[in-house]
Design an enzyme around this catalytic site. Structure first.
Site, PDB file in Angstrom:
ATOM      1  N   GLY A 238       0.781  -1.232   0.000  1.00 59.59           N
ATOM      2  CA  GLY A 238       0.000   0.000   0.000  1.00 59.59           C
ATOM      3  C   GLY A 238       0.812   1.280   0.000  1.00 59.59           C
ATOM      4  O   GLY A 238       0.237   2.372   0.044  1.00 59.59           O
ATOM      5  N   PRO A 273       4.847  -5.017  -0.997  1.00 59.54           N
ATOM      6  CA  PRO A 273       4.646  -3.862  -1.873  1.00 59.54           C
ATOM      7  C   PRO A 273       4.406  -4.272  -3.320  1.00 59.54           C
ATOM      8  O   PRO A 273       5.002  -5.233  -3.800  1.00 59.54           O
ATOM      9  CB  PRO A 273       5.971  -3.102  -1.755  1.00 59.54           C
ATOM     10  CG  PRO A 273       6.986  -4.158  -1.457  1.00 59.54           C
ATOM     11  CD  PRO A 273       6.271  -5.196  -0.628  1.00 59.54           C
ATOM     12  N   GLY A 274       3.533  -3.576  -3.983  1.00 59.40           N
ATOM     13  CA  GLY A 274       3.296  -3.801  -5.403  1.00 59.40           C
ATOM     14  C   GLY A 274       3.568  -2.518  -6.170  1.00 59.40           C
ATOM     15  O   GLY A 274       4.594  -2.351  -6.823  1.00 59.40           O
ATOM     16  N   ARG A 275       2.629  -1.583  -6.016  1.00 60.21           N
ATOM     17  CA  ARG A 275       2.715  -0.314  -6.744  1.00 60.21           C
ATOM     18  C   ARG A 275       4.060   0.391  -6.550  1.00 60.21           C
ATOM     19  O   ARG A 275       4.635   0.926  -7.495  1.00 60.21           O
ATOM     20  CB  ARG A 275       1.586   0.598  -6.233  1.00 60.21           C
ATOM     21  CG  ARG A 275       1.400   1.879  -7.019  1.00 60.21           C
ATOM     22  CD  ARG A 275       0.445   2.831  -6.263  1.00 60.21           C
ATOM     23  NE  ARG A 275      -0.788   2.181  -5.865  1.00 60.21           N
ATOM     24  CZ  ARG A 275      -1.905   2.155  -6.607  1.00 60.21           C
ATOM     25  NH1 ARG A 275      -1.928   2.753  -7.774  1.00 60.21           N
ATOM     26  NH2 ARG A 275      -2.984   1.524  -6.171  1.00 60.21           N
ATOM     27  N   TYR A 315     -10.963   4.623 -11.426  1.00 58.05           N
ATOM     28  CA  TYR A 315     -10.777   5.324 -10.147  1.00 58.05           C
ATOM     29  C   TYR A 315     -10.717   6.840 -10.309  1.00 58.05           C
ATOM     30  O   TYR A 315     -10.451   7.545  -9.343  1.00 58.05           O
ATOM     31  CB  TYR A 315      -9.444   4.933  -9.486  1.00 58.05           C
ATOM     32  CG  TYR A 315      -9.120   3.469  -9.384  1.00 58.05           C
ATOM     33  CD1 TYR A 315      -9.892   2.615  -8.589  1.00 58.05           C
ATOM     34  CD2 TYR A 315      -8.002   2.950 -10.007  1.00 58.05           C
ATOM     35  CE1 TYR A 315      -9.550   1.283  -8.463  1.00 58.05           C
ATOM     36  CE2 TYR A 315      -7.654   1.616  -9.876  1.00 58.05           C
ATOM     37  CZ  TYR A 315      -8.442   0.790  -9.102  1.00 58.05           C
ATOM     38  OH  TYR A 315      -8.092  -0.528  -8.962  1.00 58.05           O
ATOM     39  N   CYS A 343     -15.590   3.034 -27.347  1.00 60.38           N
ATOM     40  CA  CYS A 343     -16.899   3.677 -27.364  1.00 60.38           C
ATOM     41  C   CYS A 343     -17.504   3.773 -25.972  1.00 60.38           C
ATOM     42  O   CYS A 343     -18.464   3.067 -25.641  1.00 60.38           O
ATOM     43  CB  CYS A 343     -17.812   2.918 -28.317  1.00 60.38           C
ATOM     44  SG  CYS A 343     -17.145   2.972 -29.973  1.00 60.38           S
ATOM     45  N   GLU A 344     -16.922   4.588 -25.137  1.00 57.21           N
ATOM     46  CA  GLU A 344     -17.413   4.877 -23.793  1.00 57.21           C
ATOM     47  C   GLU A 344     -16.964   6.299 -23.473  1.00 57.21           C
ATOM     48  O   GLU A 344     -15.822   6.652 -23.768  1.00 57.21           O
ATOM     49  CB  GLU A 344     -16.754   3.965 -22.733  1.00 57.21           C
ATOM     50  CG  GLU A 344     -17.033   2.496 -22.863  1.00 57.21           C
ATOM     51  CD  GLU A 344     -18.407   2.087 -22.373  1.00 57.21           C
ATOM     52  OE1 GLU A 344     -19.046   2.857 -21.628  1.00 57.21           O
ATOM     53  OE2 GLU A 344     -18.837   0.992 -22.753  1.00 57.21           O
ATOM     54  N   TYR A 371      -0.828  -1.875 -11.978  1.00 56.25           N
ATOM     55  CA  TYR A 371      -2.266  -1.907 -12.248  1.00 56.25           C
ATOM     56  C   TYR A 371      -2.558  -1.304 -13.622  1.00 56.25           C
ATOM     57  O   TYR A 371      -3.585  -0.647 -13.822  1.00 56.25           O
ATOM     58  CB  TYR A 371      -3.052  -1.209 -11.110  1.00 56.25           C
ATOM     59  CG  TYR A 371      -2.688  -1.797  -9.759  1.00 56.25           C
ATOM     60  CD1 TYR A 371      -3.102  -3.078  -9.420  1.00 56.25           C
ATOM     61  CD2 TYR A 371      -1.870  -1.116  -8.858  1.00 56.25           C
ATOM     62  CE1 TYR A 371      -2.736  -3.660  -8.212  1.00 56.25           C
ATOM     63  CE2 TYR A 371      -1.491  -1.680  -7.649  1.00 56.25           C
ATOM     64  CZ  TYR A 371      -1.921  -2.956  -7.334  1.00 56.25           C
ATOM     65  OH  TYR A 371      -1.551  -3.527  -6.141  1.00 56.25           O
TER      66      TYR A 371
HETATM   67  C1  LIG Z   1      -2.819  -5.631  -3.451  1.00 57.95           C
HETATM   68  C2  LIG Z   1      -2.118  -6.111  -2.250  1.00 57.95           C
HETATM   69  C3  LIG Z   1      -0.849  -5.628  -1.940  1.00 57.95           C
HETATM   70  C4  LIG Z   1      -0.130  -4.595  -2.769  1.00 57.95           C
HETATM   71  O1  LIG Z   1      -0.691  -3.331  -2.695  1.00 57.95           O
HETATM   72  P1  LIG Z   1       0.105  -2.085  -3.318  1.00 57.95           P
HETATM   73  O2  LIG Z   1      -0.771  -0.941  -3.015  1.00 57.95           O
HETATM   74  O3  LIG Z   1       0.249  -2.325  -4.774  1.00 57.95           O
HETATM   75  O4  LIG Z   1       1.422  -2.014  -2.632  1.00 57.95           O
HETATM   76  C5  LIG Z   1      -0.208  -6.141  -0.833  1.00 57.95           C
HETATM   77  N1  LIG Z   1      -0.796  -7.068  -0.039  1.00 57.95           N
HETATM   78  C6  LIG Z   1      -2.020  -7.556  -0.310  1.00 57.95           C
HETATM   79  C7  LIG Z   1      -2.609  -8.576   0.586  1.00 57.95           C
HETATM   80  C8  LIG Z   1      -2.721  -7.102  -1.413  1.00 57.95           C
HETATM   81  O5  LIG Z   1      -3.939  -7.565  -1.678  1.00 57.95           O
END
Ligand SMILES: *Cc1c(COP(=O)(O)O)cnc(C)c1O
Length: 415
Positions: A238, A273-275, A315, A343-344, A371
């Protein structure tokens, strides 16, 4: 990060996006390996000296090349489906560093994860505990599990990406946790390994993250007093990135608070972490098809659309749009909405941007590495874009552009 102008042309590391567009076509996603590695290194530095695991959240960008880069960095993986597990294994990821999250794991997925010997399954309901117990019994194994606990803190982010409040579908209720842990502890085919939370995405400040960590730690202490010792604490992901002019709290601001609370405790600290690993390490490269001046609005119609990058439509997300060439002859300066061919009316990538462009100009939609491609679709029978990774001075195709034939190859006409 990884994208800067050189002699007036936007480059991915040292390679011009004009060259990439010429070689691979548009629309296409372009990633910088160096940027991904730098982002990962920030987490590694913040966690140095602590037993920890950085489990990259696969759903943010699951291209095999991205996963391969993460595997080579020694990362773990946070997955949410059997498909993502298969990707991690195909990319050379270590299953013993895999955490399986998600509210709806099927029996087949649970079996797949247990056979692969993942680090743990993060359970999100009492019913799921029963199912995992039964699958483990059938396979004659013990399932390593953690519970994802909902700490009921407000992440103060977009409601669609907030996950830690009582009425979200995610996690078990804080007040049920102790009862569920006691139940799980008595089961023969369950090994309790940890506890986790994840309160939402794109957190702008560390405060809610640290609040959640404190609540999870208090629970871990309560469980320890009840004789339930855990080996890891997973504080989720997050960590927000800067899309526009948001304040981006440094990773250390999130983690130092948690590390302080964990001082003297032996559990492994996990984050997923992802984003913040891939977000600013990717752009969506697109070409201007038409300029469409209007009475109250001007449009730039580009060859990328909401099916390629849905975040603005879904979003209301804001992405910076940069001209690949800073100055172009015949460019028409104006304030434009950047829209695609779908077409939206929700098919926009950006609104009210000052640009000087002409048909054929290239634009880069910035911070599209997370994402982006993973949420793409084939709406309007649009083949999904190619993906390119710049690595060690070369631009490499890491996913071919889809063809229209592929889009309906699995369909059948009636006899
Ligand atoms: C989606 C998710 C993340 C990653 O969230 P980011 O905002 O991309 O860092 C981490 N843990 C869990 C359990 C998730 O579902």
């Amino acid at each position: 990060m990884g994208f800067d102008y050189r002699s007036g042309v936007l480059c991915a590391e040292q390679i011009s996006l004009e060259d990439i567009a010429r070689q691979f076509g548009t629309p296409c996603y372009v990633y910088s390996r160096a940027a991904i590695e730098t982002n990962f290194a920030r987490f590694a530095a913040a966690l140095a000296g602590r037993t920890s695991l950085i489990a990259y959240s696969v759903k943010a960008n699951s291209n095999l090349a991205v996963l391969g880069v993460m595997a080579r960095l020694g990362a773990g993986f946070d997955i949410v489906s059997g498909g993502e597990l298969a990707r991690v294994l195909a990319a050379g990821g270590n299953p013993r560093k895999v955490v399986f999250s998600g509210v709806g794991k099927s029996e087949a997925e649970i079996e797949q994860a247990l056979r692969a010997k993942v680090l743990c399954l993060n359970l999100e309901s009492e019913a799921e505990l029963g199912r995992v117990d039964a699958v483990a019994a059938r396979l004659g194994v013990r399932a390593p599990v953690a519970f994802r606990v909902n700490p009921d803190v407000d992440a103060k982010t977009h409601p669609y990406i907030s996950t830690g409040l009582k009425d979200n579908k995610f996690g078990i209720a804080y007040d049920d946790a102790e009862r569920l842990y006691r139940d799980a502890a008595l089961r023969e085919n369950i090994t309790l390994t940890g506890i986790g939370c994840h309160i939402g995405s794109q957190l702008a400040s560390a405060a809610p993250f640290i609040d959640a960590a404190a609540r999870i730690l208090a629970l871990a202490e309560r469980l320890a007093r009840a004789g339930i010792e855990l080996s890891h604490i997973d504080l989720g992901g997050g960590f927000g990135i800067r899309y526009q002019n948001e304040r981006q709290a440094p990773i250390a601001e999130f983690l130092d608070g948690a590390l302080g609370m964990l001082a003297g405790r032996k559990e492994m600290l996990m984050v997923d972490p992802g984003r913040s690993i891939v977000g600013d390490a990717g752009v969506l490269l697109t070409r201007v098809e038409y300029l469409k001046p209007g009475e109250s609005k001007n449009f730039v119609v580009v060859d990328a659309a909401m099916n390629d990058l849905v975040r603005p439509a879904l979003y209301g997300a804001w992405h910076e749009v940069r001209q690949v060439r800073e100055m172009e002859s015949d460019a028409v300066a104006g304030v434009y909405d950047v829209v695609g061919p779908v077409c939206e009316s929700a098919d926009f990538l950006a609104r009210e941007r000052s640009l000087a462009v002409r048909p054929g100009s290239l634009l880069a939609v910035m911070s599209a590495g997370a994402y982006g491609m993973v949420m793409s679709s084939n709406y309007n029978t649009r083949p999904r874009p190619a993906e390119v990774m710049v690595s060690a001075g070369a631009a490499l195709l890491v996913r071919e552009r889809e063809t229209v034939d592929q889009l309906f190859a699995a369909e059948r006409l009636l006899p």
